[in-house]
Design a protein around this motif. Structure first.
Motif, PDB file in Angstrom:
ATOM      1  N   VAL A   5       0.856  -1.183   0.000  1.00  0.00           N
ATOM      2  CA  VAL A   5       0.000   0.000   0.000  1.00  0.00           C
ATOM      3  C   VAL A   5       0.895   1.237   0.000  1.00  0.00           C
ATOM      4  O   VAL A   5       2.080   1.166   0.337  1.00  0.00           O
ATOM      5  CB  VAL A   5      -0.969   0.029   1.205  1.00  0.00           C
ATOM      6  N   TYR A   6       0.317   2.357  -0.389  1.00  0.00           N
ATOM      7  CA  TYR A   6       1.070   3.588  -0.606  1.00  0.00           C
ATOM      8  C   TYR A   6       0.880   4.535   0.578  1.00  0.00           C
ATOM      9  O   TYR A   6      -0.254   4.926   0.890  1.00  0.00           O
ATOM     10  CB  TYR A   6       0.592   4.237  -1.904  1.00  0.00           C
ATOM     11  N   VAL A   7       1.965   4.896   1.253  1.00  0.00           N
ATOM     12  CA  VAL A   7       1.925   5.791   2.409  1.00  0.00           C
ATOM     13  C   VAL A   7       2.372   7.179   1.964  1.00  0.00           C
ATOM     14  O   VAL A   7       3.415   7.336   1.315  1.00  0.00           O
ATOM     15  CB  VAL A   7       2.846   5.280   3.534  1.00  0.00           C
ATOM     16  N   LEU A   8       1.589   8.182   2.318  1.00  0.00           N
ATOM     17  CA  LEU A   8       1.893   9.562   1.944  1.00  0.00           C
ATOM     18  C   LEU A   8       1.839  10.453   3.176  1.00  0.00           C
ATOM     19  O   LEU A   8       0.838  10.478   3.890  1.00  0.00           O
ATOM     20  CB  LEU A   8       0.889  10.069   0.906  1.00  0.00           C
ATOM     21  N   LEU A   9       2.929  11.162   3.458  1.00  0.00           N
ATOM     22  CA  LEU A   9       2.975  12.192   4.489  1.00  0.00           C
ATOM     23  C   LEU A   9       3.142  13.532   3.788  1.00  0.00           C
ATOM     24  O   LEU A   9       4.099  13.729   3.040  1.00  0.00           O
ATOM     25  CB  LEU A   9       4.145  11.956   5.446  1.00  0.00           C
ATOM     26  N   MET A  10       2.217  14.473   4.027  1.00  0.00           N
ATOM     27  CA  MET A  10       2.260  15.760   3.328  1.00  0.00           C
ATOM     28  C   MET A  10       1.833  16.873   4.272  1.00  0.00           C
ATOM     29  O   MET A  10       0.885  16.718   5.051  1.00  0.00           O
ATOM     30  CB  MET A  10       1.353  15.739   2.097  1.00  0.00           C
ATOM     31  N   ARG A  13       2.414  22.950   3.001  1.00  0.00           N
ATOM     32  CA  ARG A  13       3.241  23.546   1.950  1.00  0.00           C
ATOM     33  C   ARG A  13       3.301  22.672   0.705  1.00  0.00           C
ATOM     34  O   ARG A  13       3.809  23.107  -0.325  1.00  0.00           O
ATOM     35  CB  ARG A  13       4.663  23.770   2.472  1.00  0.00           C
ATOM     36  N   GLY A  14       2.846  21.449   0.829  1.00  0.00           N
ATOM     37  CA  GLY A  14       2.962  20.505  -0.259  1.00  0.00           C
ATOM     38  C   GLY A  14       4.215  19.664  -0.193  1.00  0.00           C
ATOM     39  O   GLY A  14       4.464  18.826  -1.071  1.00  0.00           O
ATOM     40  N   ASP A  15       5.033  19.870   0.861  1.00  0.00           N
ATOM     41  CA  ASP A  15       6.209  19.022   1.060  1.00  0.00           C
ATOM     42  C   ASP A  15       5.738  17.628   1.443  1.00  0.00           C
ATOM     43  O   ASP A  15       4.818  17.472   2.250  1.00  0.00           O
ATOM     44  CB  ASP A  15       7.109  19.602   2.143  1.00  0.00           C
ATOM     45  N   LEU A  16       6.373  16.613   0.893  1.00  0.00           N
ATOM     46  CA  LEU A  16       5.853  15.273   1.103  1.00  0.00           C
ATOM     47  C   LEU A  16       6.953  14.232   1.193  1.00  0.00           C
ATOM     48  O   LEU A  16       8.080  14.435   0.749  1.00  0.00           O
ATOM     49  CB  LEU A  16       4.877  14.897  -0.020  1.00  0.00           C
ATOM     50  N   GLY A  17       6.596  13.131   1.793  1.00  0.00           N
ATOM     51  CA  GLY A  17       7.382  11.913   1.790  1.00  0.00           C
ATOM     52  C   GLY A  17       6.463  10.775   1.424  1.00  0.00           C
ATOM     53  O   GLY A  17       5.305  10.740   1.857  1.00  0.00           O
ATOM     54  N   GLU A  18       6.944   9.837   0.617  1.00  0.00           N
ATOM     55  CA  GLU A  18       6.080   8.764   0.138  1.00  0.00           C
ATOM     56  C   GLU A  18       6.836   7.453   0.129  1.00  0.00           C
ATOM     57  O   GLU A  18       8.062   7.419   0.005  1.00  0.00           O
ATOM     58  CB  GLU A  18       5.551   9.077  -1.262  1.00  0.00           C
ATOM     59  N   SER A  19       6.075   6.361   0.248  1.00  0.00           N
ATOM     60  CA  SER A  19       6.697   5.038   0.287  1.00  0.00           C
ATOM     61  C   SER A  19       5.634   3.967   0.081  1.00  0.00           C
ATOM     62  O   SER A  19       4.485   4.126   0.511  1.00  0.00           O
ATOM     63  CB  SER A  19       7.396   4.809   1.630  1.00  0.00           C
ATOM     64  N   MET A  20       6.025   2.874  -0.585  1.00  0.00           N
ATOM     65  CA  MET A  20       5.210   1.669  -0.614  1.00  0.00           C
ATOM     66  C   MET A  20       5.611   0.803   0.572  1.00  0.00           C
ATOM     67  O   MET A  20       6.784   0.782   0.978  1.00  0.00           O
ATOM     68  CB  MET A  20       5.408   0.902  -1.916  1.00  0.00           C
ATOM     69  N   ALA A  28       9.273   3.714   4.574  1.00  0.00           N
ATOM     70  CA  ALA A  28      10.261   4.735   4.920  1.00  0.00           C
ATOM     71  C   ALA A  28      10.019   5.954   4.035  1.00  0.00           C
ATOM     72  O   ALA A  28      10.359   5.951   2.846  1.00  0.00           O
ATOM     73  CB  ALA A  28      11.681   4.213   4.731  1.00  0.00           C
ATOM     74  N   CYS A  29       9.400   6.981   4.609  1.00  0.00           N
ATOM     75  CA  CYS A  29       9.186   8.247   3.905  1.00  0.00           C
ATOM     76  C   CYS A  29      10.369   9.164   4.204  1.00  0.00           C
ATOM     77  O   CYS A  29      10.591   9.529   5.362  1.00  0.00           O
ATOM     78  CB  CYS A  29       7.881   8.893   4.362  1.00  0.00           C
ATOM     79  N   THR A  30      11.110   9.541   3.182  1.00  0.00           N
ATOM     80  CA  THR A  30      12.354  10.281   3.381  1.00  0.00           C
ATOM     81  C   THR A  30      12.330  11.606   2.632  1.00  0.00           C
ATOM     82  O   THR A  30      11.378  11.933   1.920  1.00  0.00           O
ATOM     83  CB  THR A  30      13.545   9.446   2.904  1.00  0.00           C
ATOM     84  N   TYR A  38       2.643  16.885   9.474  1.00  0.00           N
ATOM     85  CA  TYR A  38       2.407  16.198   8.213  1.00  0.00           C
ATOM     86  C   TYR A  38       1.194  15.287   8.349  1.00  0.00           C
ATOM     87  O   TYR A  38       1.093  14.518   9.302  1.00  0.00           O
ATOM     88  CB  TYR A  38       3.627  15.368   7.811  1.00  0.00           C
ATOM     89  N   ARG A  39       0.305  15.382   7.383  1.00  0.00           N
ATOM     90  CA  ARG A  39      -0.878  14.532   7.382  1.00  0.00           C
ATOM     91  C   ARG A  39      -0.505  13.152   6.869  1.00  0.00           C
ATOM     92  O   ARG A  39       0.149  13.013   5.825  1.00  0.00           O
ATOM     93  CB  ARG A  39      -1.964  15.135   6.493  1.00  0.00           C
ATOM     94  N   ALA A  40      -0.917  12.125   7.593  1.00  0.00           N
ATOM     95  CA  ALA A  40      -0.619  10.747   7.216  1.00  0.00           C
ATOM     96  C   ALA A  40      -1.819  10.137   6.508  1.00  0.00           C
ATOM     97  O   ALA A  40      -2.935  10.145   7.032  1.00  0.00           O
ATOM     98  CB  ALA A  40      -0.265   9.925   8.442  1.00  0.00           C
ATOM     99  N   GLN A  41      -1.587   9.604   5.309  1.00  0.00           N
ATOM    100  CA  GLN A  41      -2.630   8.931   4.550  1.00  0.00           C
ATOM    101  C   GLN A  41      -2.067   7.646   3.947  1.00  0.00           C
ATOM    102  O   GLN A  41      -0.894   7.581   3.579  1.00  0.00           O
ATOM    103  CB  GLN A  41      -3.164   9.828   3.429  1.00  0.00           C
ATOM    104  N   VAL A  42      -2.938   6.645   3.814  1.00  0.00           N
ATOM    105  CA  VAL A  42      -2.552   5.368   3.216  1.00  0.00           C
ATOM    106  C   VAL A  42      -3.555   5.044   2.111  1.00  0.00           C
ATOM    107  O   VAL A  42      -4.763   4.997   2.349  1.00  0.00           O
ATOM    108  CB  VAL A  42      -2.525   4.237   4.261  1.00  0.00           C
ATOM    109  N   PHE A  43      -3.027   4.833   0.894  1.00  0.00           N
ATOM    110  CA  PHE A  43      -3.853   4.594  -0.283  1.00  0.00           C
ATOM    111  C   PHE A  43      -3.633   3.172  -0.807  1.00  0.00           C
ATOM    112  O   PHE A  43      -2.565   2.590  -0.602  1.00  0.00           O
ATOM    113  CB  PHE A  43      -3.500   5.589  -1.396  1.00  0.00           C
TER     114      PHE A  43
END
Length: 220
Positions: A5-10, A13-20, A28-30, A38-43
């Protein structure tokens, strides 16, 4: 653990970290700037616009700066992938094969790789791995015909998409010193639809248009 699944921290400002996630559900969102919440979402996938509901109530992660390392972050989700399935038919009720059907959620992510599939020889399709929520279902055939059905709930099993045969717009170019670019545009709920014209001397023809009203523009 929930794999693949896809993890998104944003942040705002639109700055983000993403990881499967891997087979153990680890991610690991780097490369984030830090300095805020940062808002945590899982897609279900990187292109999905509807996230899984969070089960532990935690929606934000505080990252003080870009050098900070937040370890052992646990995000619990209501992992219940769903499917939207149905059939594509023409205006005579006959099945239409090889139609690209995609599910467009109301949310946004950083990509446009929408969940989709091609209808089989009988016009049947099933878009799986969707989070619970409502979607706009968009279908596009090779002859240019399009259809959109809004507010389709994940879990719908007998959706019927009716494709109308496409039409065309033809006309004449008057007063242009050079050959312009000509197109027709229509803006439905989610997508910009339309086609470019084929120009032959002072005449133009725009084919593959779904029934409706269009704005026709010639750009010199």
């Amino acid at each position: 653990p929930v794999p693949n699944v896809y993890v998104l921290l944003m942040d705002r400002r639109g700055d983000l970290g993403e990881s499967m996630t891997d087979a153990r559900g680890a991610f690991a969102c780097t490369s984030m700037l830090g300095g805020g919440e940062y808002r945590a979402q899982v897609f279900p996938s990187p292109g999905a616009r509807v996230a899984f509901a969070l089960a532990n109530g935690r929606t934000t992660v505080a990252i003080p700066n870009g050098d900070a390392v937040i370890e052992d972050l646990e995000i619990a989700i209501e992992h219940a992938p769903m499917t939207i399935a149905g059939r594509v038919i023409d205006d005579k009720g006959l099945p239409v094969a090889d139609v690209h059907v995609e599910a467009i959620g109301n949310g946004t992510t950083v990509t446009q790789l929408l969940p989709g599939i091609r209808a089989d020889a009988n016009g049947a399709f099933a878009i799986g791995n969707l989070a619970k929520g409502n979607y706009t279902i968009h279908a596009h055939a090779g002859d240019g015909s399009d259809a959109e059905l809004p507010n389709i709930a994940a879990g719908t099993a007998n959706l019927e998409i009716k494709l109308a045969r496409p039409g065309s717009i033809e006309g004449e170019l008057v007063g242009f010193s050079t050959t312009p670019r000509v197109h027709a545009r229509q803006v439905p709920q989610r997508l910009l639809l339309g086609n470019e014209a084929v120009i032959d001397g002072t005449t133009f023809s725009i084919s593959g248009l779904m029934p409706g009203t269009y704005s026709v523009e010639a750009l010199g």
